[in-house]
Design an enzyme around this catalytic site. Structure first.
Site, PDB file in Angstrom:
ATOM      1  N   VAL A  30      43.763  37.401  43.330  1.00 15.43           N
ATOM      2  CA  VAL A  30      43.253  36.548  42.260  1.00 15.43           C
ATOM      3  C   VAL A  30      44.278  35.485  41.866  1.00 15.43           C
ATOM      4  O   VAL A  30      43.962  34.298  41.763  1.00 15.43           O
ATOM      5  CB  VAL A  30      42.871  37.388  41.026  1.00 15.43           C
ATOM      6  CG1 VAL A  30      42.435  36.483  39.867  1.00 15.43           C
ATOM      7  CG2 VAL A  30      41.754  38.364  41.377  1.00 15.43           C
ATOM      8  N   ASP A  48      55.760  37.075  40.087  1.00 17.66           N
ATOM      9  CA  ASP A  48      55.382  38.388  40.603  1.00 17.66           C
ATOM     10  C   ASP A  48      56.630  39.259  40.653  1.00 17.66           C
ATOM     11  O   ASP A  48      57.736  38.745  40.849  1.00 17.66           O
ATOM     12  CB  ASP A  48      54.754  38.271  41.992  1.00 17.66           C
ATOM     13  CG  ASP A  48      53.890  39.471  42.350  1.00 17.66           C
ATOM     14  OD1 ASP A  48      52.653  39.337  42.348  1.00 17.66           O
ATOM     15  OD2 ASP A  48      54.444  40.549  42.624  1.00 17.66           O
ATOM     16  N   ARG A  53      56.885  39.718  48.356  1.00 12.00           N
ATOM     17  CA  ARG A  53      55.752  38.808  48.204  1.00 12.00           C
ATOM     18  C   ARG A  53      56.233  37.389  47.877  1.00 12.00           C
ATOM     19  O   ARG A  53      55.746  36.417  48.450  1.00 12.00           O
ATOM     20  CB  ARG A  53      54.840  39.326  47.092  1.00 12.00           C
ATOM     21  CG  ARG A  53      53.664  38.428  46.707  1.00 12.00           C
ATOM     22  CD  ARG A  53      52.631  38.365  47.786  1.00 12.00           C
ATOM     23  NE  ARG A  53      51.371  37.797  47.302  1.00 12.00           N
ATOM     24  CZ  ARG A  53      50.460  37.254  48.086  1.00 12.00           C
ATOM     25  NH1 ARG A  53      50.644  37.218  49.403  1.00 12.00           N
ATOM     26  NH2 ARG A  53      49.335  36.773  47.590  1.00 12.00           N
ATOM     27  N   THR A  99      43.417  46.005  37.475  1.00  8.78           N
ATOM     28  CA  THR A  99      42.976  46.960  36.454  1.00  8.78           C
ATOM     29  C   THR A  99      42.216  48.078  37.156  1.00  8.78           C
ATOM     30  O   THR A  99      40.981  48.069  37.206  1.00  8.78           O
ATOM     31  CB  THR A  99      42.091  46.288  35.389  1.00  8.78           C
ATOM     32  OG1 THR A  99      41.146  45.409  36.032  1.00  8.78           O
ATOM     33  CG2 THR A  99      42.921  45.482  34.410  1.00  8.78           C
ATOM     34  N   THR A 134      39.774  42.267  35.043  1.00  9.50           N
ATOM     35  CA  THR A 134      38.530  42.876  34.572  1.00  9.50           C
ATOM     36  C   THR A 134      38.833  44.002  33.587  1.00  9.50           C
ATOM     37  O   THR A 134      39.611  44.911  33.886  1.00  9.50           O
ATOM     38  CB  THR A 134      37.724  43.429  35.752  1.00  9.50           C
ATOM     39  OG1 THR A 134      37.465  42.368  36.667  1.00  9.50           O
ATOM     40  CG2 THR A 134      36.406  44.025  35.278  1.00  9.50           C
ATOM     41  N   CYS A 274      36.473  46.005  42.784  1.00  7.69           N
ATOM     42  CA  CYS A 274      35.514  45.608  41.738  1.00  7.69           C
ATOM     43  C   CYS A 274      34.356  46.579  41.577  1.00  7.69           C
ATOM     44  O   CYS A 274      34.284  47.309  40.599  1.00  7.69           O
ATOM     45  CB  CYS A 274      34.961  44.212  42.038  1.00  7.69           C
ATOM     46  SG  CYS A 274      36.140  42.878  41.752  1.00  7.69           S
ATOM     47  N   ARG A 345      42.167  48.087  49.237  1.00  7.75           N
ATOM     48  CA  ARG A 345      42.131  48.683  47.903  1.00  7.75           C
ATOM     49  C   ARG A 345      40.861  49.500  47.692  1.00  7.75           C
ATOM     50  O   ARG A 345      39.760  49.031  47.921  1.00  7.75           O
ATOM     51  CB  ARG A 345      42.232  47.594  46.835  1.00  7.75           C
ATOM     52  CG  ARG A 345      43.580  46.918  46.745  1.00  7.75           C
ATOM     53  CD  ARG A 345      43.565  45.768  45.749  1.00  7.75           C
ATOM     54  NE  ARG A 345      42.683  44.689  46.193  1.00  7.75           N
ATOM     55  CZ  ARG A 345      42.387  43.624  45.453  1.00  7.75           C
ATOM     56  NH1 ARG A 345      42.877  43.516  44.226  1.00  7.75           N
ATOM     57  NH2 ARG A 345      41.605  42.680  45.926  1.00  7.75           N
TER      58      ARG A 345
END
Length: 434
Positions: A30, A48, A53, A99, A134, A274, A345
């Site tokens: 995201v 981050d 990364r 989240t 979220t 999600c 994920r």
């Protein structure tokens, strides 16, 4: 008059003439696309805590494959950092951390809390903190704001303000991108809502929808995926029924789909960051209010149990084909949560593998898109670099394009059970499908 006075005070705090300086907290699926788009138009700092990364991004490499190296180089106003002090220049902070849910299916808000603590340490008078992660309705004001106030010593809606603009990133989708998907925006006051909306309009070509409150925007996000979860649960339940009837679910859906308003959902494993997670945020909040959401939880139970059902079905088919189960060899094709992307994920393919292993089967897992080191770290599974031959069973779990070009004559023999979870393979190859 009091409302006008309040808005005037906010305008005094937030100078409309200054150039927006954006701080993005979290550079995953995201955060990175967001940082790149803002980095094309204004000063942006991508923060981050993952050193590897940050170094990869500085070298023009995005392991998520959401942003090509050429596009990374177009963000001329974007810098990457591990240093908290580099965020002090920002006057807008956008939080894009994960989240997830814990092992008990309860919201795990620790990444969100820690990110809020981080922002709070550099928060200044007049700054706006926007959350994209979220959450359940009310989470921003109930959980995040107190953390920001404590860390900064500032007062909400007096010294600093908040916005909520839920992410709508679809990993692996090269058509529906950040800038081409309409963005929901909101703010903790009407004035701030307008400023947040104006900010996103600078990069979102598809336009924005300004919600009336943070809670409305939070609720809109969480029901998007809850709705999809329930629709998939419905067709998964249909698949369980049609299997007992001896008819092909995909053929039934194809026939039903000739009606113009039939919704084209298909059965399968519901994983990812999600759909398999967000409904639990809504049910958590509902239960906290004394209401048990039966429909949503029922859909979750169906979808969460599909991995066990698929594995059991494969074992039954192998037994019917006179294969010895204990010590038998099974190839699982695909581990990522969706086709043609590296995102592992909350992959529900793991449930299929674990259940197959309980029967004493030897399971090879092949996925050309997944990172072997990440798979080992997250799930303790070792991917095979190349599939073997002559398997007793094959489970097509993810519809990667590469799998249509596999040497099926080598992978299987005349008796091999081939189970197609996705309805991806030609029917001449398979034994059965979900």
């Amino acid at each position: 008059m009091e409302l006008v006075s309040l808005w005037t005070g906010i305008a005094d705090i937030i100078d409309s003439d200054f150039m927006e300086k954006i701080g993005i907290i979290g550079l995953g699926y995201v955060g990175l696309p967001l940082a790149v788009e803002f980095g094309k138009v204004t000063e942006t700092v991508g923060f981050d805590i993952n050193r590897e990364r940050i170094e990869e991004l500085k070298n023009g490499i995005d392991r998520t494959r959401e942003v090509e190296s050429g596009e990374l180089s177009m963000a001329t106003h974007l810098t990457y950092t591990l240093n908290l002090e580099d965020l002090r220049v920002a006057n807008y902070f956008i939080v894009t951390v994960p989240t997830p849910v814990d092992e008990y299916k309860k919201p795990d808000l620790q990444p969100l809390v820690k990110a809020s603590e981080t922002v709070g340490k550099v928060l200044k008078r007049g700054d706006i903190v926007i959350y994209e992660s979220t959450v359940y309705p009310g989470c921003t004001e109930e959980i995040c704001v107190p953390v920001l106030e404590k860390a900064s010593g500032l007062k909400f809606n007096t010294d600093f303000f908040c916005g909520y603009s839920p992410e709508r990133i679809n990993p692996g989708d090269k058509q529906h991108r950040l800038v081409t998907i309409k963005k929901i925006t909101s703010g903790s006051t009407p004035e701030v809502a307008k400023r947040v909306d104006d900010l996103y309009r600078k990069i979102i070509k598809a336009g924005t929808h300004m919600a009336s409150s943070l809670k409305v925007a939070e609720a809109a996000k969480v029901i998007e995926n809850s709705q999809r979860d329930l629709n998939i649960a419905f067709v998964n339940e249909l698949a369980l029924i049609f299997e007992r009837l001896g008819i092909d679910t995909h053929e039934v859906l194809q026939a039903a789909g000739t009606k113009w308003n039939f919704l084209p959902f298909k059965p399968g494993l519901v994983g990812g960051h999600c759909i398999g997670v967000d409904p639990y945020y809504l049910t958590h909040k509902a239960e906290g209010l004394g209401y048990r959401p039966e429909v949503i939880l029922s859909g979750r139970r169906i979808n969460d149990n599909m991995g066990i059902h698929i594995a059991s079905r494969v074992v039954k088919l192998m037994a019917q084909a006179d294969f010895a189960i204990r010590g038998g060899r099974v190839l699982v094709l695909g581990l990522t949560f969706k086709e043609n992307c590296p995102d592992i994920r909350n992959s529900k393919v793991v449930d299929v593998i674990a259940e197959l292993q309980t029967y004493g089967l030897q399971v090879d897992v092949y996925d050309p898109h997944a990172d072997p080191a990440e798979v080992m770290h997250e799930y303790g599974l070792k991917l095979v670099s190349t599939p073997g031959s002559g398997y007793d069973g094959i489970v097509l779990a993810v519809g990667h394009d590469e799998f249509s070009r596999l040497p099926w004559n080598t992978l299987k023999n005349k008796k091999t059970v081939v189970y197609d979870v996705k309805g991806f393979l030609d029917k001449s190859i398979i034994t059965a499908r979900l």
